[in-house]
Design a protein around this motif. Sequence first.
Motif, short mmCIF file in Angstrom:
data_model
loop_
_atom_site.label_atom_id
_atom_site.label_comp_id
_atom_site.label_asym_id
_atom_site.label_seq_id
_atom_site.Cartn_x
_atom_site.Cartn_y
_atom_site.Cartn_z
N LYS A 4 0.83 -1.20 0.00
CA LYS A 4 0.00 0.00 0.00
C LYS A 4 0.87 1.25 0.00
O LYS A 4 0.54 2.25 -0.65
N ARG A 5 1.97 1.19 0.72
CA ARG A 5 2.88 2.35 0.79
C ARG A 5 3.47 2.64 -0.58
O ARG A 5 3.53 3.80 -1.02
N GLN A 6 3.91 1.59 -1.27
CA GLN A 6 4.48 1.77 -2.61
C GLN A 6 3.43 2.30 -3.58
O GLN A 6 3.71 3.23 -4.35
N SER A 7 2.25 1.72 -3.55
CA SER A 7 1.19 2.15 -4.45
C SER A 7 0.84 3.62 -4.24
O SER A 7 0.68 4.39 -5.19
N LYS A 8 0.74 4.03 -2.98
CA LYS A 8 0.41 5.41 -2.65
C LYS A 8 1.50 6.36 -3.15
O LYS A 8 1.21 7.43 -3.70
N TYR A 9 2.76 5.97 -2.98
CA TYR A 9 3.88 6.80 -3.41
C TYR A 9 3.90 6.96 -4.92
O TYR A 9 3.98 8.07 -5.44
N PHE A 10 3.83 5.84 -5.63
CA PHE A 10 3.88 5.90 -7.09
C PHE A 10 2.70 6.70 -7.65
O PHE A 10 2.88 7.53 -8.54
N LYS A 11 1.52 6.45 -7.12
CA LYS A 11 0.33 7.13 -7.62
C LYS A 11 0.38 8.63 -7.34
O LYS A 11 -0.12 9.44 -8.13
N SER A 12 0.98 9.02 -6.21
CA SER A 12 1.05 10.45 -5.86
C SER A 12 1.81 11.26 -6.89
O SER A 12 1.57 12.47 -7.04
N LEU A 13 2.70 10.61 -7.66
CA LEU A 13 3.52 11.33 -8.63
C LEU A 13 2.72 11.77 -9.86
O LEU A 13 3.26 12.46 -10.73
N GLN A 14 1.46 11.40 -9.91
CA GLN A 14 0.59 11.93 -10.96
C GLN A 14 0.31 13.42 -10.73
O GLN A 14 -0.04 14.14 -11.67
N LEU A 15 0.47 13.88 -9.48
CA LEU A 15 0.16 15.26 -9.12
C LEU A 15 1.42 16.11 -9.04
O LEU A 15 2.45 15.67 -8.51
N LYS A 16 1.33 17.34 -9.55
CA LYS A 16 2.50 18.22 -9.63
C LYS A 16 3.12 18.50 -8.26
O LYS A 16 4.34 18.51 -8.13
N LYS A 17 2.29 18.73 -7.25
CA LYS A 17 2.86 19.09 -5.94
C LYS A 17 3.70 17.96 -5.36
O LYS A 17 4.72 18.22 -4.70
N TYR A 18 3.33 16.72 -5.62
CA TYR A 18 4.13 15.60 -5.12
C TYR A 18 5.35 15.35 -6.01
O TYR A 18 6.39 14.91 -5.52
N ARG A 19 5.22 15.61 -7.30
CA ARG A 19 6.41 15.52 -8.17
C ARG A 19 7.46 16.52 -7.71
O ARG A 19 8.65 16.21 -7.65
N GLN A 20 7.02 17.72 -7.38
CA GLN A 20 7.95 18.75 -6.91
C GLN A 20 8.52 18.40 -5.55
O GLN A 20 9.70 18.62 -5.28
N LEU A 21 7.69 17.85 -4.69
CA LEU A 21 8.13 17.48 -3.34
C LEU A 21 9.15 16.35 -3.38
O LEU A 21 10.18 16.40 -2.69
N GLU A 22 8.87 15.33 -4.19
CA GLU A 22 9.75 14.16 -4.26
C GLU A 22 10.88 14.32 -5.28
O GLU A 22 11.88 13.60 -5.22
N GLY A 23 10.69 15.24 -6.24
CA GLY A 23 11.70 15.39 -7.29
C GLY A 23 11.72 14.20 -8.24
O GLY A 23 12.76 13.85 -8.79
N LYS A 24 10.55 13.60 -8.44
CA LYS A 24 10.43 12.42 -9.30
C LYS A 24 9.23 12.56 -10.22
O LYS A 24 8.32 13.34 -9.96
N LEU A 88 6.41 0.62 -15.98
CA LEU A 88 6.34 2.00 -15.49
C LEU A 88 7.65 2.29 -14.77
O LEU A 88 8.20 1.42 -14.09
N ALA A 89 8.15 3.50 -14.95
CA ALA A 89 9.41 3.89 -14.30
C ALA A 89 9.21 5.14 -13.46
O ALA A 89 8.45 6.03 -13.84
N VAL A 90 9.89 5.19 -12.34
CA VAL A 90 9.92 6.39 -11.51
C VAL A 90 11.30 7.02 -11.73
O VAL A 90 12.33 6.37 -11.49
N VAL A 91 11.32 8.25 -12.21
CA VAL A 91 12.54 8.88 -12.69
C VAL A 91 12.82 10.18 -11.94
O VAL A 91 11.89 10.92 -11.62
N LYS A 92 14.08 10.44 -11.68
CA LYS A 92 14.47 11.66 -10.97
C LYS A 92 14.41 12.87 -11.91
O LYS A 92 14.88 12.82 -13.04
N ILE A 93 13.81 13.96 -11.41
CA ILE A 93 13.76 15.20 -12.18
C ILE A 93 15.14 15.85 -12.15
O ILE A 93 15.68 16.10 -11.06
N PRO A 94 15.75 16.11 -13.29
CA PRO A 94 17.10 16.72 -13.30
C PRO A 94 17.06 18.17 -12.86
O PRO A 94 16.04 18.85 -12.98
#
Length: 245
Positions: A4-24, A88-94
Amino acid sequence: MLSKRQSKYFKSLQLKKYRQLEGKFLVEGAKGVEEVLRSSYQVESLLGTAEFLHSLSESVKSRANEVIEAKEADLLQVGTFKTNKAGLAVVKIPVQSQLSADKNELILALDGINDPGNLGTIIRIADWYGINNIICSEDTADVYNPKVINSTMGSFTRVKVSYGKLKEFIAKSDCRVYGALLEGQSIYKSDLKPGIVLMGSESHGISEELRKLITDPIKIPGRGGAESLNVGVATAVVLDNFFRN
Protein backbone atom coordinates in the motif's frame (compact mmCIF):
# COMPACT_ATOMS: atom_id res chain seq x y z
CA MET A 1 2.12 -7.28 -5.56
CA LEU A 2 2.90 -3.72 -4.52
CA SER A 3 2.52 -2.70 -0.90
CA LYS A 4 0.00 0.00 0.00
CA ARG A 5 2.88 2.35 0.79
CA GLN A 6 4.48 1.77 -2.61
CA SER A 7 1.19 2.15 -4.45
CA LYS A 8 0.41 5.41 -2.65
CA TYR A 9 3.88 6.80 -3.41
CA PHE A 10 3.88 5.90 -7.09
CA LYS A 11 0.33 7.13 -7.62
CA SER A 12 1.05 10.45 -5.86
CA LEU A 13 3.52 11.33 -8.63
CA GLN A 14 0.59 11.93 -10.96
CA LEU A 15 0.16 15.26 -9.12
CA LYS A 16 2.50 18.22 -9.63
CA LYS A 17 2.86 19.09 -5.94
CA TYR A 18 4.13 15.60 -5.12
CA ARG A 19 6.41 15.52 -8.17
CA GLN A 20 7.95 18.75 -6.91
CA LEU A 21 8.13 17.48 -3.34
CA GLU A 22 9.75 14.16 -4.26
CA GLY A 23 11.70 15.39 -7.29
CA LYS A 24 10.43 12.42 -9.30
CA PHE A 25 8.07 11.75 -12.22
CA LEU A 26 6.41 8.80 -13.95
CA VAL A 27 7.11 7.27 -17.34
CA GLU A 28 4.64 4.66 -18.60
CA GLY A 29 4.46 2.09 -21.37
CA ALA A 30 7.07 0.03 -23.19
CA LYS A 31 8.27 2.83 -25.51
CA GLY A 32 8.72 5.48 -22.84
CA VAL A 33 10.27 3.16 -20.28
CA GLU A 34 12.78 1.71 -22.75
CA GLU A 35 13.73 5.21 -23.92
CA VAL A 36 14.33 6.53 -20.40
CA LEU A 37 16.35 3.45 -19.42
CA ARG A 38 18.68 4.13 -22.34
CA SER A 39 18.98 7.85 -21.55
CA SER A 40 21.02 9.84 -19.04
CA TYR A 41 18.03 10.19 -16.68
CA GLN A 42 18.36 8.55 -13.26
CA VAL A 43 15.74 5.84 -12.85
CA GLU A 44 14.77 5.19 -9.25
CA SER A 45 12.32 2.32 -9.76
CA LEU A 46 11.36 0.08 -12.66
CA LEU A 47 8.03 -1.70 -12.39
CA GLY A 48 7.25 -4.23 -15.06
CA THR A 49 5.32 -7.34 -15.91
CA ALA A 50 7.33 -10.55 -15.95
CA GLU A 51 7.15 -10.68 -19.76
CA PHE A 52 8.32 -7.07 -20.17
CA LEU A 53 11.18 -7.39 -17.70
CA HIS A 54 12.29 -10.59 -19.43
CA SER A 55 12.45 -8.72 -22.75
CA LEU A 56 14.99 -6.22 -21.35
CA SER A 57 18.69 -6.97 -21.20
CA GLU A 58 20.38 -7.10 -17.81
CA SER A 59 22.47 -4.05 -18.70
CA VAL A 60 19.34 -2.03 -19.44
CA LYS A 61 17.55 -3.17 -16.27
CA SER A 62 20.62 -2.34 -14.21
CA ARG A 63 20.05 1.34 -15.01
CA ALA A 64 17.26 1.29 -12.42
CA ASN A 65 18.08 1.43 -8.72
CA GLU A 66 15.36 -1.14 -8.06
CA VAL A 67 13.39 -3.51 -10.26
CA ILE A 68 9.94 -4.64 -9.15
CA GLU A 69 7.93 -7.32 -10.90
CA ALA A 70 4.31 -6.20 -11.03
CA LYS A 71 1.02 -7.32 -12.48
CA GLU A 72 -0.82 -5.28 -15.08
CA ALA A 73 -3.42 -4.44 -12.42
CA ASP A 74 -0.67 -2.86 -10.29
CA LEU A 75 0.53 -0.72 -13.21
CA LEU A 76 -3.01 0.46 -13.92
CA GLN A 77 -3.59 1.26 -10.26
CA VAL A 78 -0.61 3.60 -9.90
CA GLY A 79 -0.37 4.94 -13.46
CA THR A 80 -2.59 6.83 -15.88
CA PHE A 81 -2.84 4.34 -18.76
CA LYS A 82 -6.06 2.40 -19.32
CA THR A 83 -3.99 -0.56 -20.54
CA ASN A 84 -0.34 -1.23 -19.74
CA LYS A 85 1.05 -4.72 -20.21
CA ALA A 86 4.65 -3.50 -20.08
CA GLY A 87 5.97 -1.26 -17.34
CA LEU A 88 6.34 2.00 -15.49
CA ALA A 89 9.41 3.89 -14.30
CA VAL A 90 9.92 6.39 -11.51
CA VAL A 91 12.54 8.88 -12.69
CA LYS A 92 14.47 11.66 -10.97
CA ILE A 93 13.76 15.20 -12.18
CA PRO A 94 17.10 16.72 -13.30
CA VAL A 95 18.30 20.05 -11.95
CA GLN A 96 17.54 22.83 -14.43
CA SER A 97 20.67 24.50 -15.74
CA GLN A 98 20.96 28.23 -16.37
CA LEU A 99 19.03 29.47 -19.40
CA SER A 100 21.14 30.71 -22.30
CA ALA A 101 20.69 31.33 -26.01
CA ASP A 102 23.17 30.65 -28.80
CA LYS A 103 22.50 32.85 -31.85
CA ASN A 104 23.72 30.01 -34.08
CA GLU A 105 21.12 27.61 -32.70
CA LEU A 106 17.40 27.34 -33.41
CA ILE A 107 15.57 27.50 -30.09
CA LEU A 108 11.85 27.06 -29.49
CA ALA A 109 10.16 29.36 -26.94
CA LEU A 110 6.63 28.64 -25.70
CA ASP A 111 4.38 31.29 -24.17
CA GLY A 112 1.46 30.00 -22.11
CA ILE A 113 1.01 26.59 -23.74
CA ASN A 114 -1.10 25.11 -20.95
CA ASP A 115 -2.52 22.02 -22.63
CA PRO A 116 -0.37 18.98 -21.69
CA GLY A 117 -1.16 17.14 -24.92
CA ASN A 118 -0.07 20.12 -27.02
CA LEU A 119 3.18 20.48 -25.08
CA GLY A 120 3.98 16.80 -25.46
CA THR A 121 3.28 16.95 -29.18
CA ILE A 122 5.51 20.03 -29.57
CA ILE A 123 8.37 18.26 -27.78
CA ARG A 124 8.00 15.33 -30.16
CA ILE A 125 7.97 17.69 -33.14
CA ALA A 126 11.08 19.48 -31.84
CA ASP A 127 12.84 16.12 -31.55
CA TRP A 128 11.91 15.28 -35.15
CA TYR A 129 13.52 18.48 -36.40
CA GLY A 130 16.58 18.19 -34.16
CA ILE A 131 15.67 21.07 -31.85
CA ASN A 132 17.61 20.50 -28.64
CA ASN A 133 16.20 23.26 -26.43
CA ILE A 134 12.72 24.50 -25.58
CA ILE A 135 12.28 27.48 -23.24
CA CYS A 136 8.86 27.78 -21.60
CA SER A 137 7.07 30.56 -19.78
CA GLU A 138 6.32 29.78 -16.16
CA ASP A 139 2.61 29.33 -16.92
CA THR A 140 3.24 26.66 -19.55
CA ALA A 141 2.15 23.11 -18.66
CA ASP A 142 4.49 21.04 -16.50
CA VAL A 143 6.73 18.93 -18.73
CA TYR A 144 6.64 16.13 -16.13
CA ASN A 145 2.86 15.86 -16.21
CA PRO A 146 2.13 12.24 -17.24
CA LYS A 147 0.04 13.45 -20.19
CA VAL A 148 3.00 15.46 -21.48
CA ILE A 149 5.50 12.65 -20.99
CA ASN A 150 3.20 10.11 -22.65
CA SER A 151 2.54 12.43 -25.62
CA THR A 152 6.26 12.84 -26.33
CA MET A 153 6.67 9.11 -27.09
CA GLY A 154 10.14 9.21 -25.53
CA SER A 155 11.26 12.47 -27.12
CA PHE A 156 11.52 14.12 -23.69
CA THR A 157 14.81 12.20 -23.25
CA ARG A 158 16.41 14.10 -26.15
CA VAL A 159 14.87 17.59 -25.90
CA LYS A 160 15.80 19.81 -22.95
CA VAL A 161 12.78 21.73 -21.63
CA SER A 162 13.46 24.68 -19.30
CA TYR A 163 11.22 27.19 -17.55
CA GLY A 164 11.81 30.84 -16.76
CA LYS A 165 10.87 34.43 -17.41
CA LEU A 166 10.69 34.55 -21.21
CA LYS A 167 10.87 38.34 -21.34
CA GLU A 168 14.22 38.41 -19.53
CA PHE A 169 15.57 35.44 -21.49
CA ILE A 170 14.71 36.92 -24.88
CA ALA A 171 15.78 40.46 -23.95
CA LYS A 172 19.23 39.23 -22.91
CA SER A 173 19.75 37.13 -26.03
CA ASP A 174 21.49 38.42 -29.13
CA CYS A 175 19.21 36.45 -31.43
CA ARG A 176 16.62 37.05 -34.09
CA VAL A 177 13.20 36.45 -32.59
CA TYR A 178 10.54 34.97 -34.85
CA GLY A 179 7.00 35.32 -33.55
CA ALA A 180 3.96 33.60 -35.02
CA LEU A 181 1.48 36.46 -35.49
CA LEU A 182 -1.54 36.88 -37.75
CA GLU A 183 -0.11 40.20 -38.98
CA GLY A 184 3.34 38.73 -39.68
CA GLN A 185 5.03 38.23 -43.04
CA SER A 186 4.28 35.01 -44.89
CA ILE A 187 6.72 32.39 -43.65
CA TYR A 188 7.14 31.25 -47.25
CA LYS A 189 8.63 34.66 -48.12
CA SER A 190 10.68 35.17 -44.95
CA ASP A 191 14.47 34.97 -44.66
CA LEU A 192 14.76 32.28 -42.00
CA LYS A 193 18.00 32.01 -40.01
CA PRO A 194 18.90 30.51 -36.59
CA GLY A 195 17.28 32.27 -33.65
CA ILE A 196 14.36 31.99 -31.25
CA VAL A 197 11.00 30.78 -32.55
CA LEU A 198 8.26 32.06 -30.25
CA MET A 199 4.88 30.32 -30.22
CA GLY A 200 1.83 31.39 -28.20
CA SER A 201 -1.31 29.60 -27.09
CA GLU A 202 -4.26 29.15 -29.43
CA SER A 203 -6.59 31.07 -27.15
CA HIS A 204 -4.42 34.09 -26.27
CA GLY A 205 -1.55 34.07 -28.73
CA ILE A 206 1.77 35.66 -27.78
CA SER A 207 1.53 38.06 -24.82
CA GLU A 208 1.84 41.79 -25.44
CA GLU A 209 5.07 42.12 -23.46
CA LEU A 210 6.73 39.49 -25.63
CA ARG A 211 5.36 40.85 -28.92
CA LYS A 212 7.53 43.94 -28.39
CA LEU A 213 10.63 41.74 -28.49
CA ILE A 214 9.83 40.06 -31.82
CA THR A 215 12.24 41.08 -34.57
CA ASP A 216 10.72 38.93 -37.33
CA PRO A 217 6.92 38.52 -37.20
CA ILE A 218 5.85 35.56 -39.35
CA LYS A 219 2.58 33.86 -40.22
CA ILE A 220 1.33 30.73 -41.94
CA PRO A 221 -0.98 31.93 -44.73
CA GLY A 222 -4.38 30.26 -44.64
CA ARG A 223 -6.39 29.44 -47.73
CA GLY A 224 -9.60 28.09 -46.21
CA GLY A 225 -12.10 29.15 -43.60
CA ALA A 226 -10.52 27.84 -40.38
CA GLU A 227 -9.98 30.53 -37.77
CA SER A 228 -6.68 29.12 -36.49
CA LEU A 229 -4.36 26.12 -36.36
CA ASN A 230 -3.65 23.87 -33.40
CA VAL A 231 -0.41 25.15 -31.86
CA GLY A 232 1.28 21.78 -32.34
CA VAL A 233 0.41 21.74 -36.04
CA ALA A 234 1.49 25.38 -36.40
CA THR A 235 4.82 24.63 -34.71
CA ALA A 236 5.47 21.77 -37.13
CA VAL A 237 4.72 23.96 -40.16
CA VAL A 238 6.94 26.77 -38.89
CA LEU A 239 9.88 24.51 -38.03
CA ASP A 240 9.61 22.65 -41.33
CA ASN A 241 10.17 25.89 -43.21
CA PHE A 242 13.44 26.52 -41.37
CA PHE A 243 14.83 23.32 -42.84
CA ARG A 244 13.60 23.58 -46.41
CA ASN A 245 16.88 24.90 -47.80
